[in-house]
Design an enzyme around this catalytic site. Sequence first.
Site, PDB file in Angstrom:
ATOM      1  N   GLU A 281       0.847  -1.207   0.000  1.00 31.13           N
ATOM      2  CA  GLU A 281       0.000   0.000   0.000  1.00 31.13           C
ATOM      3  C   GLU A 281       0.878   1.251   0.000  1.00 31.13           C
ATOM      4  OE1 GLU A 281      -3.149  -0.056  -0.652  1.00 31.13           O
ATOM      5  OE2 GLU A 281      -3.132  -2.231  -0.605  1.00 31.13           O
ATOM      6  N   TRP A 284       1.641   1.758  -3.443  1.00 30.14           N
ATOM      7  CA  TRP A 284       0.610   2.486  -4.199  1.00 30.14           C
ATOM      8  C   TRP A 284       0.786   3.997  -4.018  1.00 30.14           C
ATOM      9  CZ3 TRP A 284      -2.602   1.593  -8.033  1.00 30.14           C
ATOM     10  CH2 TRP A 284      -2.987   0.272  -8.315  1.00 30.14           C
ATOM     11  N   TRP A 312     -21.481  13.019 -19.178  1.00 29.53           N
ATOM     12  CA  TRP A 312     -21.796  13.100 -17.742  1.00 29.53           C
ATOM     13  C   TRP A 312     -23.125  13.823 -17.566  1.00 29.53           C
ATOM     14  CZ3 TRP A 312     -18.604  10.004 -15.379  1.00 29.53           C
ATOM     15  CH2 TRP A 312     -17.254   9.924 -15.739  1.00 29.53           C
ATOM     16  N   ASN A 347     -11.135   3.225   3.172  1.00 29.60           N
ATOM     17  CA  ASN A 347     -10.757   3.077   1.760  1.00 29.60           C
ATOM     18  C   ASN A 347     -11.801   2.320   0.944  1.00 29.60           C
ATOM     19  OD1 ASN A 347      -8.843   3.172  -0.528  1.00 29.60           O
ATOM     20  ND2 ASN A 347      -8.830   0.961  -0.241  1.00 29.60           N
ATOM     21  N   TRP A 365     -16.063  12.588 -12.501  1.00 28.96           N
ATOM     22  CA  TRP A 365     -15.229  12.249 -11.345  1.00 28.96           C
ATOM     23  C   TRP A 365     -14.538  13.474 -10.750  1.00 28.96           C
ATOM     24  CZ3 TRP A 365     -10.042  13.424 -11.686  1.00 28.96           C
ATOM     25  CH2 TRP A 365      -9.506  13.609 -12.967  1.00 28.96           C
ATOM     26  N   TRP A 388      -9.404   8.546  -7.744  1.00 29.26           N
ATOM     27  CA  TRP A 388     -10.662   8.903  -8.421  1.00 29.26           C
ATOM     28  C   TRP A 388     -10.636   8.409  -9.866  1.00 29.26           C
ATOM     29  CZ3 TRP A 388     -15.489  10.233  -7.273  1.00 29.26           C
ATOM     30  CH2 TRP A 388     -15.753  10.593  -5.958  1.00 29.26           C
TER      31      TRP A 388
HETATM   32  C1  FAD Z   1     -11.652   7.851  -4.261  1.00 32.15           C
HETATM   33  C2  FAD Z   1     -10.441   7.735  -3.362  1.00 32.15           C
HETATM   34  C3  FAD Z   1      -9.758   8.883  -2.960  1.00 32.15           C
HETATM   35  C4  FAD Z   1      -8.616   8.777  -2.149  1.00 32.15           C
HETATM   36  N1  FAD Z   1      -7.974   9.925  -1.753  1.00 32.15           N
HETATM   37  C5  FAD Z   1      -6.864   9.833  -0.973  1.00 32.15           C
HETATM   38  C6  FAD Z   1      -6.182  11.004  -0.544  1.00 32.15           C
HETATM   39  O1  FAD Z   1      -6.537  12.131  -0.902  1.00 32.15           O
HETATM   40  N2  FAD Z   1      -5.105  10.848   0.279  1.00 32.15           N
HETATM   41  C7  FAD Z   1      -4.669   9.617   0.681  1.00 32.15           C
HETATM   42  O2  FAD Z   1      -3.692   9.534   1.446  1.00 32.15           O
HETATM   43  N3  FAD Z   1      -5.273   8.498   0.249  1.00 32.15           N
HETATM   44  C8  FAD Z   1      -6.358   8.564  -0.549  1.00 32.15           C
HETATM   45  N4  FAD Z   1      -6.992   7.418  -0.951  1.00 32.15           N
HETATM   46  C9  FAD Z   1      -6.366   6.113  -0.662  1.00 32.15           C
HETATM   47  C10 FAD Z   1      -6.805   5.437   0.636  1.00 32.15           C
HETATM   48  O3  FAD Z   1      -8.198   5.470   0.760  1.00 32.15           O
HETATM   49  C11 FAD Z   1      -6.182   6.061   1.885  1.00 32.15           C
HETATM   50  O4  FAD Z   1      -4.794   6.215   1.707  1.00 32.15           O
HETATM   51  C12 FAD Z   1      -6.418   5.148   3.090  1.00 32.15           C
HETATM   52  O5  FAD Z   1      -7.802   4.998   3.314  1.00 32.15           O
HETATM   53  C13 FAD Z   1      -5.754   5.747   4.300  1.00 32.15           C
HETATM   54  O6  FAD Z   1      -6.004   4.975   5.434  1.00 32.15           O
HETATM   55  P1  FAD Z   1      -4.807   4.277   6.206  1.00 32.15           P
HETATM   56  O7  FAD Z   1      -3.697   5.240   6.421  1.00 32.15           O
HETATM   57  O8  FAD Z   1      -5.414   3.642   7.412  1.00 32.15           O
HETATM   58  O9  FAD Z   1      -4.360   3.197   5.149  1.00 32.15           O
HETATM   59  P2  FAD Z   1      -3.501   1.856   5.304  1.00 32.15           P
HETATM   60  O10 FAD Z   1      -4.314   0.745   4.747  1.00 32.15           O
HETATM   61  O11 FAD Z   1      -2.988   1.703   6.678  1.00 32.15           O
HETATM   62  O12 FAD Z   1      -2.322   2.076   4.265  1.00 32.15           O
HETATM   63  C14 FAD Z   1      -1.060   2.655   4.625  1.00 32.15           C
HETATM   64  C15 FAD Z   1      -0.741   3.781   3.680  1.00 32.15           C
HETATM   65  O13 FAD Z   1      -0.659   3.298   2.337  1.00 32.15           O
HETATM   66  C16 FAD Z   1      -1.125   4.297   1.434  1.00 32.15           C
HETATM   67  N5  FAD Z   1      -2.313   3.810   0.718  1.00 32.15           N
HETATM   68  C17 FAD Z   1      -3.276   2.982   1.165  1.00 32.15           C
HETATM   69  N6  FAD Z   1      -4.210   2.777   0.207  1.00 32.15           N
HETATM   70  C18 FAD Z   1      -3.819   3.501  -0.859  1.00 32.15           C
HETATM   71  C19 FAD Z   1      -4.356   3.716  -2.160  1.00 32.15           C
HETATM   72  N7  FAD Z   1      -5.498   3.156  -2.571  1.00 32.15           N
HETATM   73  N8  FAD Z   1      -3.689   4.535  -3.000  1.00 32.15           N
HETATM   74  C20 FAD Z   1      -2.526   5.117  -2.642  1.00 32.15           C
HETATM   75  N9  FAD Z   1      -1.968   4.954  -1.426  1.00 32.15           N
HETATM   76  C21 FAD Z   1      -2.611   4.164  -0.546  1.00 32.15           C
HETATM   77  C22 FAD Z   1      -1.518   5.505   2.285  1.00 32.15           C
HETATM   78  O14 FAD Z   1      -0.414   6.392   2.342  1.00 32.15           O
HETATM   79  C23 FAD Z   1      -1.797   4.870   3.643  1.00 32.15           C
HETATM   80  O15 FAD Z   1      -1.667   5.765   4.727  1.00 32.15           O
HETATM   81  C24 FAD Z   1      -8.146   7.501  -1.753  1.00 32.15           C
HETATM   82  C25 FAD Z   1      -8.848   6.354  -2.164  1.00 32.15           C
HETATM   83  C26 FAD Z   1      -9.980   6.476  -2.952  1.00 32.15           C
HETATM   84  C27 FAD Z   1     -10.691   5.228  -3.383  1.00 32.15           C
END
Ligand code: FAD
Length: 485
Positions: A281, A284, A312, A347, A365, A388
């Site tokens: 993650e 990602w 749209w 997420n 979007w 997005w």
């Molecule tokens: C529509 C949409 C918009 C989003 N906007 C953002 C945003 O503006 N900022 C943001 O930080 N994340 C965003 N995310 C990704 C993700 O939802 C969050 O990073 C995550 O929910 C953060 O929770 P966590 O720190 O507990 O994640 P954990 O599951 O603990 O993951 C650890 C770290 O991995 C990274 N990560 C996790 N999932 C993703 C992902 N899908 N894409 C990229 N990196 C990821 C983050 O830095 C996160 O803190 C978005 C996802 C979606 C579907």
Amino acid sequence: MTASKTPSPVLVLFRDDFRLSDNPALHAACATGQPVLCTYVQDEACLPKGVIGWWLGQAAGALTEALGKLGGTLLTPQGETLAVVKDLVKAAGVSEVFWNRRYDPVGKEIDTALKATLTEQGVAVQSLSARLLHEPWAVRTGAGQPYRIFTAWWRAARELGEPGRPLPTPQAIQFAAVPEAFKKDVSAKALLKPALPEDATQAAQYWPCSEENAHTILEDFLDDTLAHYETDRDRPDREGTSGLSPYLRAGLISARQIWQAARKAEARSGDHVNTEKFLSELGWRDFGWMQLFYEPQMPTRNLRSEFDGMPWQNDAEAFTAWTEGRTGYPLVDAGMRELRATGTMHNRVRMVVASFLTKHLLTDWRKGERWFYERLVDADPALNAMNWQWCAGTGIDSSPWFRIFNPVGQSEKFDPSGAYIRTWVPELAGLPDKLIHTPWKMDATLSRHLRFVPGTTYPHPIVELKQARAIALESYKNLKGSEQS
Ligand SMILES: Cc1cc2nc3c(=O)[nH]c(=O)nc-3n(C[C@H](O)[C@H](O)[C@H](O)COP(=O)(O)OP(=O)(O)OC[C@H]3O[C@@H](n4cnc5c(N)ncnc54)[C@H](O)[C@@H]3O)c2cc1C
């Protein structure tokens, strides 16, 4: 005898990296042995609005406090970065400037101009790598191109080996005297602390803001949650993820620190599977920043141009119902209300609400991306835009358009007892489990008994799923057709 000359100060610019530990710019500045001026230029061009604006103000405040404990201060002048830094360098007689690199288009442009100007004036500049596991350009295909598929990119990134080891907090910082003209920029009042949006003030209670808080959250996650990460990360009704994204966003903790701590936890537990999933993650996150680096228009432009002609519908009432959590679909509404109340959303639910907005409501979007950016405490230009576009199917390596999440099916699968829904949609809290995902199916007897009136106590669904799905698929088919004709 000649008096020994005071060494000239060096300048550290903080931006989205509000921490003392694993801060390469601060570390390198301290290593010069010269006095250090710590500065955060409050440049309108880089100050986002909304919840993230509030959060970054809090993080700058936390850094001010941390520097204060070491006997120093954070200068927080306002103005255009180039003009402010030029003045400061001149006023303090700065010989070298340090910063950690930025990869967003605005930050890149400002820093490129700043580097050129300072170099021309004979001031040395060092820009360092701090934000990501690897620099955006570090991983390329055999043909020298940026990767477009995450799995291939991640495989190649792993071949680079483990990311660099995090740097320690400087033992002591020798602080430089603040030049007279900048003394006004060290008071508590000098730091702009944007307020939370009026309807989101309760979000403050969820986000303790300091570098120590970030490390405590990380340690708690590694001790209590990592062992179930692979299964629980998709469950909004459980504490299944780290909660670190806001801290990463403000740079209160670095990705390298998280990586190394996870590796240490893995060495203790032997849990390779969950650790690898968690580290991917973070991968990602790097992948998102790599995309923004090469596609600076990602927040505003379809990365797949075939979507440029998408019809749209952009129904204003439907969009408002979505933002207010009144769509009549419990999981969607729970997510949107969680976002407003806390500044975050799970997420899995982010994916569901994004799919619902773009596909069932046929809304561009970019409208959803903007709404999220104003409301998220972790609002990140790269990750928000990439995700997005992933959900809408318009991005590179994204979910195809025909993959349309069913909000009821997702709800039954990932919030089976409705615990998450009950938390954020209190008017549904008393419903039996079998109706929590489909309250419109309640019969008249139960409705009387529970004093729950579908359509009044809680809205009727704003669209019929089957029909909306068919329209979404048809729109895409027509789009493809018109492209070929
Ligand atoms: C529509 C949409 C918009 C989003 N906007 C953002 C945003 O503006 N900022 C943001 O930080 N994340 C965003 N995310 C990704 C993700 O939802 C969050 O990073 C995550 O929910 C953060 O929770 P966590 O720190 O507990 O994640 P954990 O599951 O603990 O993951 C650890 C770290 O991995 C990274 N990560 C996790 N999932 C993703 C992902 N899908 N894409 C990229 N990196 C990821 C983050 O830095 C996160 O803190 C978005 C996802 C979606 C579907």
